[in-house]
Each structure stands twice: as C-alpha cells, then as structure tokens.
Design an enzyme around this catalytic site. Sequence first.
Site, PDB file in Angstrom:
ATOM      1  N   GLU A 123       0.815  -1.204   0.000  1.00  0.00           N
ATOM      2  CA  GLU A 123       0.000   0.000   0.000  1.00  0.00           C
ATOM      3  C   GLU A 123       0.854   1.262   0.000  1.00  0.00           C
ATOM      4  O   GLU A 123       0.538   2.245  -0.672  1.00  0.00           O
ATOM      5  CB  GLU A 123      -0.927   0.004   1.220  1.00  0.00           C
ATOM      6  CG  GLU A 123      -1.956  -1.118   1.238  1.00  0.00           C
ATOM      7  CD  GLU A 123      -1.479  -2.336   2.002  1.00  0.00           C
ATOM      8  OE1 GLU A 123      -2.300  -2.968   2.676  1.00  0.00           O
ATOM      9  OE2 GLU A 123      -0.261  -2.659   1.923  1.00  0.00           O
TER      10      GLU A 123
ATOM     11  N   SER B 186      20.331 -41.730 -11.942  1.00  0.00           N
ATOM     12  CA  SER B 186      19.107 -40.928 -12.015  1.00  0.00           C
ATOM     13  C   SER B 186      19.274 -39.658 -12.835  1.00  0.00           C
ATOM     14  O   SER B 186      18.319 -38.910 -13.005  1.00  0.00           O
ATOM     15  CB  SER B 186      18.647 -40.541 -10.596  1.00  0.00           C
ATOM     16  OG  SER B 186      19.642 -39.770  -9.945  1.00  0.00           O
TER      17      SER B 186
ATOM     18  N   GLU C  50      13.016 -31.774  -1.221  1.00  0.00           N
ATOM     19  CA  GLU C  50      13.628 -32.369  -2.404  1.00  0.00           C
ATOM     20  C   GLU C  50      14.270 -33.724  -2.116  1.00  0.00           C
ATOM     21  O   GLU C  50      14.996 -34.264  -2.938  1.00  0.00           O
ATOM     22  CB  GLU C  50      14.680 -31.417  -2.988  1.00  0.00           C
ATOM     23  CG  GLU C  50      14.118 -30.194  -3.675  1.00  0.00           C
ATOM     24  CD  GLU C  50      15.092 -29.582  -4.663  1.00  0.00           C
ATOM     25  OE1 GLU C  50      15.681 -30.322  -5.472  1.00  0.00           O
ATOM     26  OE2 GLU C  50      15.270 -28.356  -4.619  1.00  0.00           O
TER      27      GLU C  50
END
Length: 360
Positions: free
Chosen positions: A47, A162, A287
């Site tokens: 604001e 991976s 994670e």
Amino acid sequence: MRRAVALAARGLGSTSPNPVVGCVITDASGTVVGEGWHQRAGGPHAEVHALRAAGEAARGGTAYVTLEPCNHTGRTGPCAQALLDAGITRVVYAVADPNPQASGGAATLRAAGVETVGGLLEAEAAAGNTAWLTSVRLGRPYVLWKYAATLDGRIAAGDGTSRWISSPESRADVHRLRAEADAVVVGSGTLRADDPHLAVRGPAGPAAERQPLRVVLDTHATIRPTARVLDETAPTLIVVAENLEDAATRHLAGVELARLPYDKYGISVDALLAELYARGIRSVLLEGGPTLAGAFVAAGAVDTVVGYLAPALLGAGPAVLADAGIGTIADALRLDITEAVRIGPDLRITAVPTTAAKEH
C-alpha cells in the site's frame, strides 16, 4: 484486483516471514494512478509503495489490495492508517488477514468512514499467498514436496543412476521453486547418491539473488566435509540426532548444526518443522528421496505435491515414495490435481491433499 494479484507475485521468495501483497490505487474517476507490491521483509508494504506512486491523486480514490491492510506497527507503520492519511475513500481487499497481530485493518477503515469491501478474487489472491497463509494457519512452515519420476513412478534406474530423468526445462523450473522457498530440505541418502548443491542457479525469478537455507537431515552425521552443500553459495543447516556424540560431528567444525529427536522414520518431522519455524522459515521445498518423503507424508506435513513426470519407463529402481505409514488402499492419501501442464517434454502435475494438513 487481478493486476494486484500479479504484482504480489513479484515478491515471491523475498518477503518471508511476511506475506506477498499487491496494491493498485485508482483516482476518483477510476483511473489507475499507483501500483506497488511488498518487495522485502522490513521494507514498505504494498500500500505504501502504491500510495507513493499515486501521490495527491490518491485522495478520494480506491485502493485494491490482495490482503486486508494491516493494523499494527512492526518494522513499518500500519497500512490502514497510511490509507486514511492519503485520503483513500474506498478499500477493496481480497483476503482477510488471519494473523491476529496484524488483523483489524478493515474495521479501522470502516470506523473512519471508508467504504471497505472484502473477498474480491479471494481464491486467486489466496493461491498466490498459499505458503504464508498455511504457515499462519498451522503454526509451521508450508511444505511443498517436489519429485521427478518416469511414467512408471521410478526416480532412478536399477543401478541407481538418475541423471537425468527430467528435462532441462523441468530442472530450470525446479530452480524457480527453490527461489520461492525459504528452505530446501534433503536427507542423507540423497546427499550420498547425488551430492546435490541445492542452491538457486540461473534466471529463476526475482528472488534468485536470495538463496534458501539448505537443510540436510543427517541423523548420524555421515556427510563428507567436501559435500557441495557445505560451500559458501548459500547457508546450510545440518540436522543430526539429539543424542549423537560430539566426536561424531568433529569433522563438521564451523558448520551450523541442530540436534533434534528422531523416530522410526528418522529425524522427527514435527521437531524439524518447529525448529525451522523458530528460525523464521515459512516455506519448505522438500527435495529428498522416497524415505524422507515418506516420513513427511506419514507426519501429515505435505501441503502441496509437484511431480515432474518424464515420458520414459524403467521398470525397476526405487519408487517415488517409501513407507509412509499407509497399510491399505482405504488409507491412501488422496489428492486433488490443481494443475497439469507441459514443461518441455515432461508433464508437471500439481496436487494438494484432500484432507487438511497437520497442525504443528
């Protein structure tokens, strides 16, 4: 108001432990004369930025704010009073402030004769402020669990490899999630397997220059001093068992440690979240691997799931989720999918539990 919601998003990752807030000021004729958003904790609120941009044109005008104007004096003054001082005659806000220390702005404005309306685009504004609203409601950090997997739900091949299951586009998107989080959490298994860095890289958004706290749950302090998370790129906290002997952590001299209780799943999730909350952490990106994810699910401490599904099949290898205390299909954690989008060749699915998350 929709513009105010968009402005609020610019503060993601920069305002914690405060909320993200956007504000648009229109003059008496309805013309936009000022815009602003909360840019950083301790700085002016949305604001105030918008009122400064509007100047005298704000007098007799309307303020559209994504969160009820605050009514307290902290590091900055109360926004309700700032709106009154600027001569605003109408205030429209999206979400009522659930923080008892700051709420009451709407009542103050109404008592001063300002027309005040709440609830406009409430769902949209709340979605953009999910982490903060969740932390206020539950008294613990908001937890987003992120994973990448093949279509058959594998996070690695049978031989443990991976890199990389997901695409470069998905990995870049993960850096955006990191940039918006206060902390990134992994377990010792992920650390041994991948030696992740966990810092934000690349153009990950407005908060890329502010690194999240890297948190490693390492019950027995097996982390190597050469681990990449121990560099100076970002702050790091290693969490070990509360009864671990000092000799076991001697190789971590100079590294910040937290000693917490543990249960059958490892470091207590409730104790961890309480510790992080006490440190001012309001949002966590989980994670870690399947074991750590299982512990968080078992604790009822996952608020949002983001899965990156790669168009590939492995047929063997670890699954996305390990033991989560779910023994029968009737006890499955059911999710509502809130978004499904393509990220490069992958599919990113965002979902939230259908049952209320656990309060700390």
